[in-house]
Design an enzyme around this catalytic site. Structure first.
Site, PDB file in Angstrom:
ATOM      1  N   LYS A  22       0.836  -1.222   0.000  1.00 57.63           N
ATOM      2  CA  LYS A  22       0.000   0.000   0.000  1.00 57.63           C
ATOM      3  C   LYS A  22       0.866   1.265   0.000  1.00 57.63           C
ATOM      4  CE  LYS A  22      -1.757   1.588   4.030  1.00 57.63           C
ATOM      5  NZ  LYS A  22      -1.454   2.991   4.330  1.00 57.63           N
ATOM      6  N   ASN A  23       1.841   1.293   0.900  1.00 57.45           N
ATOM      7  CA  ASN A  23       2.595   2.542   1.048  1.00 57.45           C
ATOM      8  C   ASN A  23       3.614   2.751  -0.066  1.00 57.45           C
ATOM      9  OD1 ASN A  23       1.055   3.081   3.237  1.00 57.45           O
ATOM     10  ND2 ASN A  23       2.613   2.571   4.764  1.00 57.45           N
ATOM     11  N   CYS A 117      -5.164  13.299  12.189  1.00 59.08           N
ATOM     12  CA  CYS A 117      -5.545  11.930  11.879  1.00 59.08           C
ATOM     13  C   CYS A 117      -5.817  11.220  13.185  1.00 59.08           C
ATOM     14  CB  CYS A 117      -4.481  11.231  11.061  1.00 59.08           C
ATOM     15  SG  CYS A 117      -3.085  10.721  12.038  1.00 59.08           S
ATOM     16  N   ARG A 122      -0.195  15.320  12.406  1.00 60.83           N
ATOM     17  CA  ARG A 122       0.787  14.863  11.414  1.00 60.83           C
ATOM     18  C   ARG A 122       1.053  16.003  10.446  1.00 60.83           C
ATOM     19  NH1 ARG A 122      -1.109   9.068   9.365  1.00 60.83           N
ATOM     20  NH2 ARG A 122       0.836   9.170   8.197  1.00 60.83           N
ATOM     21  N   ASP A 314       4.338   0.828  12.021  1.00 58.65           N
ATOM     22  CA  ASP A 314       3.153   0.166  11.468  1.00 58.65           C
ATOM     23  C   ASP A 314       2.997  -1.274  11.957  1.00 58.65           C
ATOM     24  OD1 ASP A 314       2.615   2.487  10.130  1.00 58.65           O
ATOM     25  OD2 ASP A 314       3.393   1.818   8.203  1.00 58.65           O
ATOM     26  N   ARG A 406      -8.702  -0.335   4.384  1.00 56.99           N
ATOM     27  CA  ARG A 406      -7.785   0.636   3.787  1.00 56.99           C
ATOM     28  C   ARG A 406      -6.442  -0.018   3.471  1.00 56.99           C
ATOM     29  NH1 ARG A 406      -6.812   5.794   6.928  1.00 56.99           N
ATOM     30  NH2 ARG A 406      -5.472   5.896   5.109  1.00 56.99           N
TER      31      ARG A 406
HETATM   32  N1  EPU Z   1       6.730  14.701  10.268  1.00 59.76           N
HETATM   33  C1  EPU Z   1       6.926  16.021  10.501  1.00 59.76           C
HETATM   34  N2  EPU Z   1       6.729  16.891   9.456  1.00 59.76           N
HETATM   35  C2  EPU Z   1       6.346  16.467   8.225  1.00 59.76           C
HETATM   36  C3  EPU Z   1       6.132  15.099   8.003  1.00 59.76           C
HETATM   37  C4  EPU Z   1       6.334  14.233   9.057  1.00 59.76           C
HETATM   38  O1  EPU Z   1       7.292  16.439  11.603  1.00 59.76           O
HETATM   39  O2  EPU Z   1       6.206  17.320   7.328  1.00 59.76           O
HETATM   40  C5  EPU Z   1       6.939  13.738  11.369  1.00 59.76           C
HETATM   41  C6  EPU Z   1       5.681  12.942  11.678  1.00 59.76           C
HETATM   42  O3  EPU Z   1       4.826  13.632  12.563  1.00 59.76           O
HETATM   43  C7  EPU Z   1       6.246  11.676  12.262  1.00 59.76           C
HETATM   44  C8  EPU Z   1       7.542  11.492  11.470  1.00 59.76           C
HETATM   45  O4  EPU Z   1       7.852  12.767  10.920  1.00 59.76           O
HETATM   46  O5  EPU Z   1       6.555  11.897  13.606  1.00 59.76           O
HETATM   47  C9  EPU Z   1       7.463  10.474  10.360  1.00 59.76           C
HETATM   48  O6  EPU Z   1       6.278  10.671   9.596  1.00 59.76           O
HETATM   49  P1  EPU Z   1       6.248  10.374   8.020  1.00 59.76           P
HETATM   50  O7  EPU Z   1       6.156  11.667   7.297  1.00 59.76           O
HETATM   51  O8  EPU Z   1       7.379   9.481   7.677  1.00 59.76           O
HETATM   52  O9  EPU Z   1       4.868   9.622   7.849  1.00 59.76           O
HETATM   53  P2  EPU Z   1       4.043   9.599   6.496  1.00 59.76           P
HETATM   54  O10 EPU Z   1       4.989   9.680   5.369  1.00 59.76           O
HETATM   55  O11 EPU Z   1       2.938  10.565   6.562  1.00 59.76           O
HETATM   56  C10 EPU Z   1       4.141   7.017   6.066  1.00 59.76           C
HETATM   57  C11 EPU Z   1       3.166   5.887   5.978  1.00 59.76           C
HETATM   58  C12 EPU Z   1       2.611   5.562   7.357  1.00 59.76           C
HETATM   59  C13 EPU Z   1       3.785   5.208   8.271  1.00 59.76           C
HETATM   60  C14 EPU Z   1       4.803   6.354   8.287  1.00 59.76           C
HETATM   61  C15 EPU Z   1       6.054   6.058   9.093  1.00 59.76           C
HETATM   62  C16 EPU Z   1       2.240   6.100   3.778  1.00 59.76           C
HETATM   63  C17 EPU Z   1       1.051   6.321   2.933  1.00 59.76           C
HETATM   64  N3  EPU Z   1       2.079   6.224   5.076  1.00 59.76           N
HETATM   65  O12 EPU Z   1       3.412   8.131   6.559  1.00 59.76           O
HETATM   66  O13 EPU Z   1       1.786   4.416   7.185  1.00 59.76           O
HETATM   67  O14 EPU Z   1       3.318   4.958   9.574  1.00 59.76           O
HETATM   68  O15 EPU Z   1       5.212   6.666   6.942  1.00 59.76           O
HETATM   69  O16 EPU Z   1       6.678   4.920   8.597  1.00 59.76           O
HETATM   70  O17 EPU Z   1       3.283   5.758   3.280  1.00 59.76           O
HETATM   71  C18 EPU Z   1       0.048   2.935   7.715  1.00 59.76           C
HETATM   72  O18 EPU Z   1       0.298   2.334   6.666  1.00 59.76           O
HETATM   73  O19 EPU Z   1      -0.720   2.456   8.599  1.00 59.76           O
HETATM   74  C19 EPU Z   1       0.662   4.236   7.949  1.00 59.76           C
HETATM   75  C20 EPU Z   1       0.188   5.119   8.823  1.00 59.76           C
END
Ligand code: EPU
Length: 427
Positions: A22-23, A117, A122, A314, A406
């Site tokens: 998915k991701n 969320c 986030r 995850d 999802r």
């Molecule tokens: N963060 C910031 N600023 C940003 C973006 C992120 O401070 O602009 C922080 C977040 O709050 C968090 C950390 O950085 O503390 C990491 O977040 P990340 O941005 O890596 O998360 P994401 O890219 O939004 C993806 C996955 C998530 C998974 C996370 C961490 C997808 C679609 N989603 O989210 O997947 O938990 O990386 O590995 O790729 C799931 O599949 O259940 C899921 C939530």
């Protein structure tokens, strides 16, 4: 709304095949907007989030569909618009990754801010910082991120993308995608190293992008004038695979998870070794060996989540489910999303001895869980509740199953195929 009804205690045994990630597929779907030529994605999972992203891509003016084999066909040949609405984005945070491709292709993008969320704030500041470094002007207007490229288009730059909680997966994805069509060279420091980011880079390279350093914290992208069409095979979903492995471990059952990449699950397998869960690993499979959980429960093993290659956030909820039947006390610490503990009170309803202490959860293993109605709150929390329901005495009802849909392709069919008594009913 659907619920899952699970009769706990049935013997599990058999093989589950892993679906596509998915991701990985979600940002790759967004990346297909960078080209005017057809992009084909094989092994795309059949998930609600994939349908949502295909809907967003169609709303933007491209053709996008998933055929009966799961293969996705996208063609953004004609004119596309640069505005992704709140209706689209609020369903799924990952829709924010259309921002980079739209900005790179059209020079302007308006994408609704994703908002909160289920497991806390986030932010997307890392995404925006990266795009600004490429010369974009970004402002927030009426709930939208409005990003505009400078005259002549985005230009390559050196940018550091770390945050207090580590690198950002989708932030890295957004900046990489934008940089593929920027003028000159972009160097991203503190890039996310997740296999899903590597897969996105591989798909972009197949489309003609020039990227090096995949899988390391430093990515280099040489901008090109345009990207062409491509066919890409999406990697297997390491989190889905890990979930079924942990379901087998919790049940003490011989469960083989096939078509996965064990190399992507190093931290999980290391913790399973520490917990003395018996398992074997092949090139593309992991098999938990049957063992008597009552007689020799898993050894209590602490986990702290980290960015890849650390233990994935995850799989944190699912590890907690395993520890509910371990032989003593374990401490689970969430370092990526400090509030991602919605499953704690619900596991408590199933008789688990779990107590939150600030950003950690203390789990004391108990010999028995007992079935109860529980509420799914987010995708991975829901998976942990299903796992617990499979071993609990009596009946567990998991409500709000749409969270599971999802990210898990037909979870009840896959679990039923290895002997679980699980069925879906409409409420
Ligand atoms: N963060 C910031 N600023 C940003 C973006 C992120 O401070 O602009 C922080 C977040 O709050 C968090 C950390 O950085 O503390 C990491 O977040 P990340 O941005 O890596 O998360 P994401 O890219 O939004 C993806 C996955 C998530 C998974 C996370 C961490 C997808 C679609 N989603 O989210 O997947 O938990 O990386 O590995 O790729 C799931 O599949 O259940 C899921 C939530």
């Amino acid at each position: 709304m659907d619920k899952l009804i699970i009769e706990g205690g049935h013997t599990l045994e058999g093989t589950i095949r892993t679906a596509g990630s998915k991701n990985a597929v979600l940002p790759i779907l967004a990346a297909s907007l960078l080209s005017r030529e057809p992009v084909t994605l094989t092994r795309a999972p059949r998930l609600a989030d994939v349908s949502t992203m295909l809907g967003i891509i169609r709303d933007l003016g491209a053709e996008a569909e998933q055929d009966e084999n799961g293969t996705v066909h996208i063609c953004a040949e004609g004119d596309i618009t640069g505005r992704a609405t709140w209706e689209a984005v609020r369903k799924m945070r990952a829709s924010v990754c259309v921002l980079g491709p739209l900005l790179a292709r059209l020079g302007r993008a308006e994408v609704s801010l994703p908002g909160g969320c289920n497991f806390g704030v986030r932010p997307i500041d890392i995404h925006l910082k990266g795009l600004c470094a490429l010369g974009a002007k970004v402002r927030i207007e009426h709930g939208f991120v409005v990003a505009e490229a400078p005259p002549g288009g985005l230009r390559g730059a050196r940018v550091f993308l770390g945050s207090a909680n580590g690198p950002s997966v989708l932030g890295t994805a957004n900046v990489v995608m934008a940089a593929t069509l920027a003028r000159g060279t972009t160097v991203i420091e503190s890039a996310a190293c997740e296999p899903e980011v590597i897969d996105l880079c591989d798909a972009l390279v197949a489309m003609g992008a020039k990227i090096s350093g995949q899988g390391s914290p430093m990515l280099t992208i040489e901008g090109v004038d345009e990207l062409h069409g491509a066919t890409h095979d999406v990697i297997p979903d390491r989190i889905e695979a890990g979930t079924y492995v942990l379901a087998g471990a919790l049940a003490g059952a011989q469960v083989k998870v096939a078509d996965c990449q064990p190399a992507h699950l190093g931290a999980l397998l290391d913790h399973m070794n520490e917990a003395r869960v018996p398992f074997e690993v092949g090139e593309d499979w992991i098999e938990v060996q049957a063992y008597d959980v009552a007689d020799t429960p898993p050894r209590s093993t602490d986990v702290t989540t980290h960015a890849y290659p650390g233990f994935p956030t995850d799989l944190q909820a699912q590890w907690m489910a395993l520890m509910t039947k371990a032989d003593g006390l374990s401490i689970i610490t969430e370092r990526i999303f400090p509030d991602r503990y919605m499953h704690v009170p619900e596991l408590g309803r199933l008789g688990a001895n779990v107590r939150r202490q600030n950003t950690a959860v203390v789990v004391r293993g108990t010999p028995e869980l007992s079935g109860a109605p529980v509420m799914a709150s987010d995708l991975r929390a829901s998976a942990a509740l299903v796992m617990a329901g499979l071993v609990a005495r009596g009946t567990t009802e998991v409500h709000r199953v749409y969270h599971i849909d999802r990210g898990y392709e037909r979870i009840e069919d896959r679990l039923a195929s290895i002997g679980a008594a699980i069925r879906r009913v409409s409420e």
